[in-house]
Each structure stands twice: as C-alpha cells, then as structure tokens.
Design a protein around this motif. Structure first.
Motif, mmCIF file in Angstrom:
data_model
loop_
_atom_site.group_PDB
_atom_site.id
_atom_site.type_symbol
_atom_site.label_atom_id
_atom_site.label_comp_id
_atom_site.label_asym_id
_atom_site.label_seq_id
_atom_site.Cartn_x
_atom_site.Cartn_y
_atom_site.Cartn_z
ATOM 1 N N LEU A 261 103.605 112.545 63.443
ATOM 2 C CA LEU A 261 104.706 113.012 62.603
ATOM 3 C C LEU A 261 104.288 113.972 61.532
ATOM 4 C CD1 LEU A 261 108.066 112.576 62.153
ATOM 5 C CD2 LEU A 261 107.112 111.035 60.293
ATOM 6 N N TYR A 262 105.019 115.128 61.489
ATOM 7 C CA TYR A 262 104.752 116.006 60.471
ATOM 8 C C TYR A 262 105.676 115.534 59.257
ATOM 9 C CZ TYR A 262 102.586 119.066 64.065
ATOM 10 O OH TYR A 262 101.810 119.160 65.109
ATOM 11 N N GLU A 263 105.044 115.905 58.110
ATOM 12 C CA GLU A 263 106.055 115.703 56.907
ATOM 13 C C GLU A 263 107.160 116.815 56.918
ATOM 14 O OE1 GLU A 263 107.754 114.058 54.765
ATOM 15 O OE2 GLU A 263 105.615 113.552 53.766
ATOM 16 N N SER A 264 108.550 116.101 56.407
ATOM 17 C CA SER A 264 109.615 116.888 56.570
ATOM 18 C C SER A 264 109.397 118.299 56.007
ATOM 19 C CB SER A 264 110.726 116.314 55.861
ATOM 20 O OG SER A 264 111.925 116.860 55.479
ATOM 21 N N PRO A 265 109.749 119.499 56.453
ATOM 22 C CA PRO A 265 109.774 120.682 55.938
ATOM 23 C C PRO A 265 110.878 120.660 54.597
ATOM 24 C CG PRO A 265 109.885 120.954 58.160
ATOM 25 C CD PRO A 265 110.215 119.433 58.039
ATOM 26 N N LYS A 266 111.723 120.092 54.683
ATOM 27 C CA LYS A 266 112.894 120.096 53.576
ATOM 28 C C LYS A 266 112.263 119.775 52.400
ATOM 29 C CE LYS A 266 116.920 121.190 55.873
ATOM 30 N NZ LYS A 266 118.455 120.693 56.369
ATOM 31 N N TYR A 267 111.566 118.452 52.625
ATOM 32 C CA TYR A 267 110.967 117.623 51.641
ATOM 33 C C TYR A 267 109.936 118.607 51.000
ATOM 34 C CZ TYR A 267 107.710 114.483 49.202
ATOM 35 O OH TYR A 267 106.873 114.076 48.425
ATOM 36 N N LEU A 268 109.044 119.165 51.568
ATOM 37 C CA LEU A 268 107.908 120.031 51.162
ATOM 38 C C LEU A 268 108.576 121.209 50.455
ATOM 39 C CD1 LEU A 268 105.705 120.292 54.513
ATOM 40 C CD2 LEU A 268 105.344 118.887 52.328
ATOM 41 N N MET A 269 109.806 121.848 51.078
ATOM 42 C CA MET A 269 110.424 122.861 50.367
ATOM 43 C C MET A 269 110.788 122.419 48.928
ATOM 44 S SD MET A 269 113.779 124.093 49.778
ATOM 45 C CE MET A 269 114.735 123.616 51.161
ATOM 46 N N GLY A 270 111.433 121.143 48.969
ATOM 47 C CA GLY A 270 112.048 120.531 47.878
ATOM 48 C C GLY A 270 111.015 120.091 46.790
ATOM 49 N N ARG A 271 109.721 120.168 47.155
ATOM 50 C CA ARG A 271 108.565 119.691 46.307
ATOM 51 C C ARG A 271 107.802 121.244 45.728
ATOM 52 N NH1 ARG A 271 110.733 115.897 45.699
ATOM 53 N NH2 ARG A 271 110.879 116.761 43.726
ATOM 54 N N GLY A 272 108.303 122.285 46.246
ATOM 55 C CA GLY A 272 107.857 123.592 45.807
ATOM 56 C C GLY A 272 106.543 123.780 47.041
ATOM 57 N N ARG A 273 106.361 123.245 48.071
ATOM 58 C CA ARG A 273 105.446 123.420 48.854
ATOM 59 C C ARG A 273 105.803 124.515 50.182
ATOM 60 N NH1 ARG A 273 103.801 117.277 49.114
ATOM 61 N NH2 ARG A 273 102.273 118.026 50.895
ATOM 62 N N ASP A 274 106.325 125.681 49.778
ATOM 63 C CA ASP A 274 107.064 126.209 50.900
ATOM 64 C C ASP A 274 106.031 126.806 52.056
ATOM 65 O OD1 ASP A 274 109.073 126.339 49.345
ATOM 66 O OD2 ASP A 274 109.309 128.301 48.548
ATOM 67 N N ALA A 275 104.776 127.049 51.479
ATOM 68 C CA ALA A 275 103.529 127.410 52.724
ATOM 69 C C ALA A 275 103.659 126.480 53.625
ATOM 70 C CB ALA A 275 102.474 127.573 52.117
ATOM 71 N N GLU A 276 103.457 124.970 53.199
ATOM 72 C CA GLU A 276 103.434 123.888 54.020
ATOM 73 C C GLU A 276 104.628 123.937 54.991
ATOM 74 O OE1 GLU A 276 101.507 120.386 52.318
ATOM 75 O OE2 GLU A 276 101.425 121.737 50.798
ATOM 76 N N ALA A 277 105.759 123.943 54.186
ATOM 77 C CA ALA A 277 107.017 123.760 54.871
ATOM 78 C C ALA A 277 107.150 124.674 56.133
ATOM 79 C CB ALA A 277 108.077 124.110 54.079
ATOM 80 N N VAL A 278 106.809 126.045 56.045
ATOM 81 C CA VAL A 278 106.686 127.135 56.978
ATOM 82 C C VAL A 278 105.736 126.705 58.183
ATOM 83 C CG1 VAL A 278 106.073 129.399 57.551
ATOM 84 C CG2 VAL A 278 107.590 128.859 55.688
ATOM 85 N N GLU A 279 104.446 126.133 57.580
ATOM 86 C CA GLU A 279 103.494 125.817 58.616
ATOM 87 C C GLU A 279 103.836 124.645 59.579
ATOM 88 O OE1 GLU A 279 98.809 124.055 58.656
ATOM 89 O OE2 GLU A 279 99.789 124.457 56.674
ATOM 90 N N VAL A 280 104.796 123.599 59.042
ATOM 91 C CA VAL A 280 105.259 122.641 59.872
ATOM 92 C C VAL A 280 106.187 123.191 60.849
ATOM 93 C CG1 VAL A 280 106.644 120.574 59.802
ATOM 94 C CG2 VAL A 280 104.832 120.879 58.017
ATOM 95 N N VAL A 281 107.108 123.853 60.388
ATOM 96 C CA VAL A 281 108.028 124.538 61.127
ATOM 97 C C VAL A 281 107.214 125.295 62.521
ATOM 98 C CG1 VAL A 281 110.050 126.454 61.515
ATOM 99 C CG2 VAL A 281 109.815 124.843 59.620
ATOM 100 N N GLN A 282 106.319 126.104 62.121
ATOM 101 C CA GLN A 282 105.649 126.830 63.184
ATOM 102 C C GLN A 282 104.820 125.724 64.153
ATOM 103 O OE1 GLN A 282 106.021 129.541 63.808
ATOM 104 N NE2 GLN A 282 106.901 130.410 61.910
ATOM 105 N N HIS A 283 104.403 124.441 63.609
ATOM 106 C CA HIS A 283 103.773 123.349 64.315
ATOM 107 C C HIS A 283 104.841 123.026 65.510
ATOM 108 C CE1 HIS A 283 99.742 123.323 62.891
ATOM 109 N NE2 HIS A 283 100.094 122.982 61.794
ATOM 110 N N VAL A 284 105.902 122.798 64.915
ATOM 111 C CA VAL A 284 106.849 122.023 65.718
ATOM 112 C C VAL A 284 107.252 123.326 66.934
ATOM 113 C CG1 VAL A 284 109.309 121.217 65.904
ATOM 114 C CG2 VAL A 284 107.818 120.542 63.787
ATOM 115 N N ALA A 285 107.239 124.582 66.572
ATOM 116 C CA ALA A 285 107.729 125.508 67.547
ATOM 117 C C ALA A 285 106.685 125.605 68.439
ATOM 118 C CB ALA A 285 107.914 126.781 66.820
#
Length: 535
Positions: A261-285
């Motif tokens: 399970l990857y960490e939720s991109p929206k949670y990461l984005m809400g914590r200011g960790r935008d780069a990690e959020a984008v990385e998770v989305v790309q992993h899922v893709a």
C-alpha cells in the motif's frame, strides 16, 4: 478562488492508433491529463483552502486518467478485509454470548459493553491517527491487533478476562472503516466511487463466514444449559475465537507482505509533500501498466496561488519549524474543516445524527437477536442450538446480494446516495416492526431475512457516503467522529439490556423506531455525491 485544470490537463496520443499503444517508453507523448471531474461541493460550500482544493482536483483528474486498474482491484480486496472485520466481530460477540454466559455465569451484556467500548476507542483513535501519521501504517496494523487479542481471548479463564480482551480486540476493529474507507476513496477514480458502496459486500461476507464457522463449532461443542457447564464440555466458543483470530492474522499478513500500500497522495499533498504525492501517482500508473501526465509543476503552480504566484516559495526546514508542524497536527484544524461553512456543518451534523441513531438501533437488534430467536424458537418448538445457528447462517447469506443492489441503486438518477440510504433505512425499520407479529418460526425467519437484506443496502451506502462528503484534510477525523457517535450510542445498547428483558420484543420496537427516524434524517443531507469527485 478556483483553479481550472483543463489547461494543465491534456493527453496527446503518439502516432498511430492511441487505443493500441501500450505502456512502453515513448508510446505516449504526455503533456497533460484529459480527465475532467466534478467536485462534490464548490469552494464556498466546502470551506477547504482553495489551493488545497485546486491540488486535490488535479489529483482526482490524474486518477481519472489512470482509470480503474490492477492496483485498485487489489485494493478493493485488501480494503474489503476491513469491512469484513467490522461486521464479523460484533457478530462473533453475539454468537459466543450464550455459551460463555453458561460457562462463566455472568450478565451477558457486559461482554457487549466491553466490545462496544473498544470499538469507540478504536474509531476515535485510528481515524484521527490516519490524519496525523498517515493512512498506511494505520491501515496495516488494525487487523493484526484484532487477531492477536482474539487468540488470547480464546484462553480466557473467566468473564473479566474475556470482556477485557474483547474490548482490546475491538480497538483494532473500530479503526477499520474510518481508515479503510479513506484509503480506498483516495485511490479510485471518481467514475468508480460507487465501488465504495459495493465494498459492503465484504461486510456481508463477514457475517456469513462468522455464522458458518460458529454453526458446527458452537452447536456441537457447547453446554446445553448453565446448570452443568464445565470448560471441558464447552470448548466450542474457544475454538471459534481461535479460528477467527487466526483468520485476522492471515488477512493482516496479506495486507502487509503481499500487497504494497502506497501512502495516500492526497494525504501527502495535504502535508506539503507534493513531490511524494506525484511519485505515488506515477507508481500506481506504472503498476496498472499505463502512464499519467501528472507533474510536480502542476501542483507547484496550484500552490503558487497561495503566495501570489511565487513558485520559489520554500517551506521552513528548521528543527523548530518541524517540531511546530508536528504540534499543529494535533490541533483542532481537522475538526474545524468539517464545520468550515454553514452548509458543510449542517451536512456533518446530520451524518453524526444518522450514525448515532443507527449505532443504537443495530446492536439492540443484532447483539441480542440470538436470545430473541432462541426464546421465540422455544415457544414455536424449535429453539435448539442447531436451529438457532442454522437460521443465523440463512440470515447471513441473504445479506450478500444487498450489497450488490446498493452499488446499483446509488448510481440511479434522482435517487443517488441520499435516496438509497433513506429508503433502505426506513424499510429496515419496517421489517423489524413486522417481525414482532410472527407466530411461526418460519415467519420470524422470513421477516428477519428482509431486515438483513435491506440493512446491508443501508450500511453499504452509509459507509460510502460519509467519507465522500468529508474533505480529505479532515476525512479521517470526520470518519472518526461519525464512527465514534455510532459507537457511543452502541455502548447504550448493552446498558439497556442490563435493565430490560432482552427475551421480549421491546428492543426490537426501539430499534425499528430508530431506523425510521434515521431514514427521515438522511433525506435532509444537503449534498449528493453521485457522479462527483470527493475532495
């Protein structure tokens, strides 16, 4: 302020037939995402930070571009384990009630009370924890806690130990739905949010599996009465707890070691960790064998709106700032986001009321229906342990198609989530009233089959609509609040049972009335999430 993402989001196919392009490098020239979604509410209705809402919309459209793939299908299974556990363990408590009362000679409602207190603590703690520390660890640990303490409970030497361990295993159970619903909702495209309703099929499976396993174990390895009930002749409930606790450990292993399970991109984005959020989305893709055009620049441009277009703004990385950020996580900001506007506060309040009413109605019925069925069965001449548990299995089977019907009904125009929730809840209450008119065992079973079917429709919608109506920033907390209201009122059920004759129809009348009121309140919800993306 709003941010239109259509100018960010445009997918340009490579040469040739775009439908035949695979996920190989260079197969698609991606400059943006062409995937539009409609939000559940506008900025002025939600009270959500417009920058946050703009970024959330970009993530929604990114997942819409990715579509429903292999990752989401596997997530449907492992998230379903939470629904499975949420219904299994209250059923387990009801199924073992008679044999443990016979063996330990104590007031049975205390076992229900211990379990409900644990559910309350779990719902409050894990929901908030998922907003503070993230979804991933909370998602992975709840089933493990349930399994370990359920196995320990199987060796209980007395009623106090059993009730205490039931409270602790219930802490794990109580965290399943607040966390799992948020996790699932934040990884699926808006076009497939109805699957959050269909996840309740796992809820029905939980009751079915529990009833099927309990039937041979408790029916064949239990005392006939409390008059003479030594441990050696009453091992069925212990075998049952060992089996169900072991099953929870197996499911936790599947979650932790088999599925990543990857960490939720929206949670990461809400914590200011935008780069990690984008990385998770790309992993899922990539996991789905496709591509996604989401880039960090898209989120950065959205973030620039909050700082007057300054894309070079940096977060203070000092130790002091890091400590302050941790402290602020424990502030009331997550709660305030649920009441940020009058309309959102109205919606949140109504959800709390519906959850609270059903929280009292459901355990009043399910927790003590075995007593009621046995006493009525005795009057009808078929109150044996075998017949009682056989009927419980029949009721469990009936609930499975209810979850599938709920998934279809919530997508019907002019009915949607609100209409389906209201109709199913009101009909559930009507079936309970009707069940008190039964004069034969088969008639009673028939009415209860109707109740089980419609209540599974009701719960399928209720568990889906609540996280859909909460903004991501406070979704875990919102889930925790409504679940806590549900559990607080659930604690009242065994207290009522301690001072009432639970072998009569009185709890059934109260339960039916509460369902009717909850159905009417559901019609007053101001938002309808059908066809819209959650923020």
């Amino acid at each position: 302020m709003s941010l239109t993402t259509s100018h960010f989001l445009e997918k340009v196919p490579a040469e040739g037939d775009p439908e035949k392009q695979g996920p190989q490098d260079g197969a698609v020239s991606v400059v943006g995402v062409r995937a539009e979604t409609q939000d559940v509410y506008d900025e002025e209705e939600s009270g959500v930070d417009p920058v946050y809402q703009a970024k959330a919309r970009i993530l929604n459209e990114a997942f819409q571009e990715i579509g429903m793939g292999r990752y989401q299908r596997y997530l449907f299974i492992v998230a379903g384990f939470g629904w499975f556990s949420d219904n299994l363990w209250p059923v387990v408590t009801g199924l073992i009630l008679s044999p443990v009362v016979n063996e330990f000679n104590f007031q049975g409602p205390f076992l229900e009370l211990g379990g409900n207190i644990g559910l309350l603590v779990g719902a409050a703690f894990w929901g908030v924890a998922s907003d503070v520390w993230g979804r991933r660890w909370c998602f992975n640990i709840t089933l493990f806690i349930t399994g370990i303490f359920a196995l320990a409970a199987g060796g209980s030497p007395n009623a106090v130990t059993l009730c205490s361990l039931a409270a602790v295993w219930s802490v794990g159970v109580g965290g399943n739905l607040p966390v799992d619903s948020a996790v699932f909702l934040e990884f699926i495209p808006a076009s497939h949010q109805y699957l959050l309703t269909i996840l309740s099929i796992w809820w029905a499976f939980g009751q079915l599996v529990g009833s099927l396993v309990a039937w041979p174990l408790i029916a064949n390895y239990s005392c006939a009465s409390a008059a003479e009930c030594p441990r050696g002749s009453n091992e069925g409930w212990r075998y049952f707890l060992y089996a169900m606790g072991g099953l929870m450990l197996l499911l936790s292993v599947l979650r932790f070691f088999v599925f990543h399970l990857y960490e939720s991109p929206k949670y990461l984005m809400g914590r200011g960790r935008d780069a990690e959020a984008v990385e998770v989305v790309q992993h899922v893709a990539r996991y789905n064998g496709t591509t996604c055009s989401l880039t960090l620049e898209m989120l950065t441009e959205a973030g620039a709106l909050a700082v007057g277009g300054d894309k070079d703004a940096r977060v203070d990385a000092s130790v002091r700032a890091a400590v302050l950020r941790k402290v602020r996580k424990f502030s009331g900001e997550h709660v305030k986001s649920l009441f940020a506007t009058r309309k959102l506060a109205y919606s949140t309040t109504l959800l709390i009321i519906v959850w609270a009413l059903i929280g009292l109605a459901f355990p009043l019925y399910s927790g003590f229906v075995m007593y009621f069925l046995a006493s009525r069965g005795t009057n009808f001449g078929d109150g044996s342990v075998y017949i009682t548990y056989r009927n419980q299995v029949i009721l469990s089977v009936i609930g499975v198609p209810g979850a599938l019907l709920a998934g279809w009904m919530v997508e019907i125009p002019y009915m949607g989530r609100k209409g389906t929730l209201a109709i199913s809840t009101i009909i559930t209450g009507a079936f309970l009233f009707a069940s008190t008119t039964a004069r034969t065992s088969n008639a009673l079973l028939g009415w209860n089959c109707g109740y089980t079917f419609t209540s599974n429709v009701m719960y399928g919608v209720l568990y889906a609509v609540s996280p859909e109506l909460f903004p991501t920033k406070g979704r875990g907390t919102g889930n925790a609040i409504v679940a806590s209201a549900n559990r607080i009122f659930g604690i009242m059920a065994p207290i009522i049972a301690l001072y009432a004759n639970i072998a009569t129809a009185a709890p059934i009348y109260v339960s039916g009335g509460l369902f009717l009121v909850a159905g009417v309140v559901a019609l007053l919800l101001p938002f309808e999430p059908r066809g819209k993306a959650s923020m």
